[in-house]
Design a protein around this motif. Structure first.
Motif, PDB file in Angstrom:
ATOM      1  N   LYS A  69       0.840  -1.204   0.000  1.00  0.00           N
ATOM      2  CA  LYS A  69       0.000   0.000   0.000  1.00  0.00           C
ATOM      3  C   LYS A  69       0.869   1.245   0.000  1.00  0.00           C
ATOM      4  CE  LYS A  69      -3.274  -2.534   2.722  1.00  0.00           C
ATOM      5  NZ  LYS A  69      -4.684  -2.316   2.498  1.00  0.00           N
ATOM      6  N   ALA A  70       0.539   2.158  -0.905  1.00  0.00           N
ATOM      7  CA  ALA A  70       1.381   3.359  -1.015  1.00  0.00           C
ATOM      8  C   ALA A  70       0.531   4.606  -1.142  1.00  0.00           C
ATOM      9  CB  ALA A  70       2.312   3.233  -2.219  1.00  0.00           C
ATOM     10  N   ILE A  71       1.081   5.691  -0.601  1.00  0.00           N
ATOM     11  CA  ILE A  71       0.554   7.038  -0.862  1.00  0.00           C
ATOM     12  C   ILE A  71       1.569   7.704  -1.766  1.00  0.00           C
ATOM     13  CG2 ILE A  71       0.228   9.323   0.177  1.00  0.00           C
ATOM     14  CD1 ILE A  71      -1.014   7.948   2.588  1.00  0.00           C
ATOM     15  N   ILE A  72       1.100   8.288  -2.879  1.00  0.00           N
ATOM     16  CA  ILE A  72       2.003   9.104  -3.686  1.00  0.00           C
ATOM     17  C   ILE A  72       1.574  10.560  -3.564  1.00  0.00           C
ATOM     18  CG2 ILE A  72       2.737   7.306  -5.309  1.00  0.00           C
ATOM     19  CD1 ILE A  72       0.775   8.489  -7.379  1.00  0.00           C
ATOM     20  N   VAL A  73       2.560  11.434  -3.577  1.00  0.00           N
ATOM     21  CA  VAL A  73       2.327  12.884  -3.498  1.00  0.00           C
ATOM     22  C   VAL A  73       3.151  13.514  -4.616  1.00  0.00           C
ATOM     23  CG1 VAL A  73       1.980  12.812  -0.993  1.00  0.00           C
ATOM     24  CG2 VAL A  73       4.266  13.186  -1.888  1.00  0.00           C
ATOM     25  N   GLY A  74       2.815  14.726  -5.009  1.00  0.00           N
ATOM     26  CA  GLY A  74       3.638  15.386  -6.014  1.00  0.00           C
ATOM     27  C   GLY A  74       4.905  15.942  -5.388  1.00  0.00           C
ATOM     28  N   ASP A  75       4.708  16.798  -4.404  1.00  0.00           N
ATOM     29  CA  ASP A  75       5.794  17.553  -3.777  1.00  0.00           C
ATOM     30  C   ASP A  75       6.597  16.677  -2.805  1.00  0.00           C
ATOM     31  OD1 ASP A  75       7.374  19.363  -2.460  1.00  0.00           O
ATOM     32  OD2 ASP A  75       5.731  20.683  -1.850  1.00  0.00           O
ATOM     33  N   PRO A  76       7.907  16.545  -3.005  1.00  0.00           N
ATOM     34  CA  PRO A  76       8.711  15.757  -2.060  1.00  0.00           C
ATOM     35  C   PRO A  76       8.550  16.221  -0.603  1.00  0.00           C
ATOM     36  CG  PRO A  76      10.013  16.301  -4.001  1.00  0.00           C
ATOM     37  CD  PRO A  76       8.715  17.052  -4.141  1.00  0.00           C
ATOM     38  N   LYS A  77       8.281  17.521  -0.383  1.00  0.00           N
ATOM     39  CA  LYS A  77       8.101  18.015   0.996  1.00  0.00           C
ATOM     40  C   LYS A  77       6.875  17.388   1.662  1.00  0.00           C
ATOM     41  CE  LYS A  77       8.129  22.610   1.140  1.00  0.00           C
ATOM     42  NZ  LYS A  77       8.222  23.170  -0.181  1.00  0.00           N
ATOM     43  N   ARG A  78       5.875  17.029   0.830  1.00  0.00           N
ATOM     44  CA  ARG A  78       4.638  16.468   1.402  1.00  0.00           C
ATOM     45  C   ARG A  78       4.880  15.081   2.003  1.00  0.00           C
ATOM     46  NH1 ARG A  78       0.686  16.791  -2.847  1.00  0.00           N
ATOM     47  NH2 ARG A  78       1.195  18.999  -2.714  1.00  0.00           N
ATOM     48  N   VAL A  79       5.958  14.417   1.625  1.00  0.00           N
ATOM     49  CA  VAL A  79       6.301  13.130   2.252  1.00  0.00           C
ATOM     50  C   VAL A  79       6.415  13.333   3.767  1.00  0.00           C
ATOM     51  CG1 VAL A  79       8.089  11.342   2.449  1.00  0.00           C
ATOM     52  CG2 VAL A  79       7.414  12.204   0.179  1.00  0.00           C
ATOM     53  N   SER A  80       7.038  14.439   4.178  1.00  0.00           N
ATOM     54  CA  SER A  80       7.191  14.707   5.629  1.00  0.00           C
ATOM     55  C   SER A  80       5.830  14.879   6.287  1.00  0.00           C
ATOM     56  CB  SER A  80       8.007  15.978   5.864  1.00  0.00           C
ATOM     57  OG  SER A  80       9.245  15.900   5.222  1.00  0.00           O
ATOM     58  N   SER A  81       4.896  15.536   5.588  1.00  0.00           N
ATOM     59  CA  SER A  81       3.554  15.736   6.169  1.00  0.00           C
ATOM     60  C   SER A  81       2.870  14.399   6.397  1.00  0.00           C
ATOM     61  CB  SER A  81       2.686  16.587   5.244  1.00  0.00           C
ATOM     62  OG  SER A  81       3.366  17.759   4.872  1.00  0.00           O
TER      63      SER A  81
END
Ligand SMILES: O=P(O)(O)O[C@H]1O[C@H](CO)[C@@H](O)[C@H]1O
Ligand SMILES: O=c1cc[nH]c(=O)[nH]1
Length: 242
Positions: free
Chosen positions: A17-29
């Motif tokens: 199971k994965a969440i993908i985000v556009g902005d690398p900074k959003r990984v921290s969120s």
């Protein structure tokens, strides 16, 4: 197994199971919501980390801006065994009643990107997995809009206002750049996908101002980001799959 060339991950992770985000900074969120969070790697726009949420292992990967880098990331995630991907992204409103920091669950996408045309003709629908979509509809504690998105390839088009007016008149709710690619790949490769978007631009407002609000941490859009992450985690850890 060798590492995938762009995300630099391999199947030894054994995370489905994965969440993908556009902005690398959003990984921290996203990591703020997870237990036992651990960064893995950061290659080009692909920053990856994992952690657990209610006992389930969740991978988090950024894919950058646009369908080309998103499809590379998604294909490589599928190659290492990921079976469910939820995009937690941002979008611009295409309807005036879609307010800042409100959440859109994307029920289908107008494929105005270039990448997916290389996979399959435009008459092929970009739709989410029905189980994930239904799971989103039953998360009653997080209010969402459910509607059609438009995924495009050109942020600064000269005729953007006309294009958006056209699709707005056709009841498209919000615009992003990657949901169409995620949904086409999900259907073609047989994995479950869903896109959840936080509205950062009011309809007919300046695009750059809205995106700046996200970058500068405007409260409404940051709250929206948190809601979209929480919703994605609730869906990924829904009872059937624990
Ligand atoms: O915030 P993310 O997830 O990157 O999503 C949106 O923001 C970017 C444009 O600013 C595009 O990638 C668009 O799809
Ligand atoms: O209007 C917007 C805002 C974010 N991302 C987009 O693709 N469009």
């Amino acid at each position: 197994m060798e590492k995938q060339p762009h995300i630099q991950l391999d199947s030894s992770l054994k995370i489905k199971k994965a969440i993908i985000v556009g902005d690398p900074k959003r990984v921290s969120s996203v990591l703020e919501f997870l237990d036992h969070a651990k960064e893995i790697t950061f290659n080009r726009e692909y920053r990856s980390a994992f952690g657990t949420y209610q006992g389930a292992r969740i991978l988090v990967v950024s894919t950058g801006i646009g369908a080309p880098s998103a499809t590379i990331g998604i294909e490589e995630l599928i190659s290492i065994g990921v079976e469910e991907i939820i995009r937690v992204g941002s979008c611009g409103a295409m309807q005036s009643d879609f307010k800042l920091g409100e959440i859109m669950v994307v029920s289908g996408v107008v494929r105005d990107d270039g990448t997916t045309k290389n996979y399959v003709p435009e008459s092929f629908p970009a739709i989410p997995d029905s189980e994930l979509l239904c799971a989103a509809c039953t998360q009653h504690d997080i209010a969402v809009h459910i509607g059609i998105g438009r995924s495009h390839d050109s942020f600064y088009n000269d005729n953007n206002a006309d294009i958006e007016a056209f699709w707005s008149n056709h009841h498209v709710l919000g615009a992003d750049m990657e949901s169409g690619a995620l949904y086409v790949l999900g259907q073609l490769r047989g994995i479950k996908t869903l896109s959840i978007l936080n509205n950062v631009v009011l309809y007919q407002d300046a695009l750059n101002e809205g995106v700046n609000q996200l970058v500068s941490g405007d409260d409404l859009v940051i709250q929206g980001e948190k809601k979209s992450i929480q919703l994605a985690l609730n869906i990924l850890t829904r009872r059937e799959n624990k």
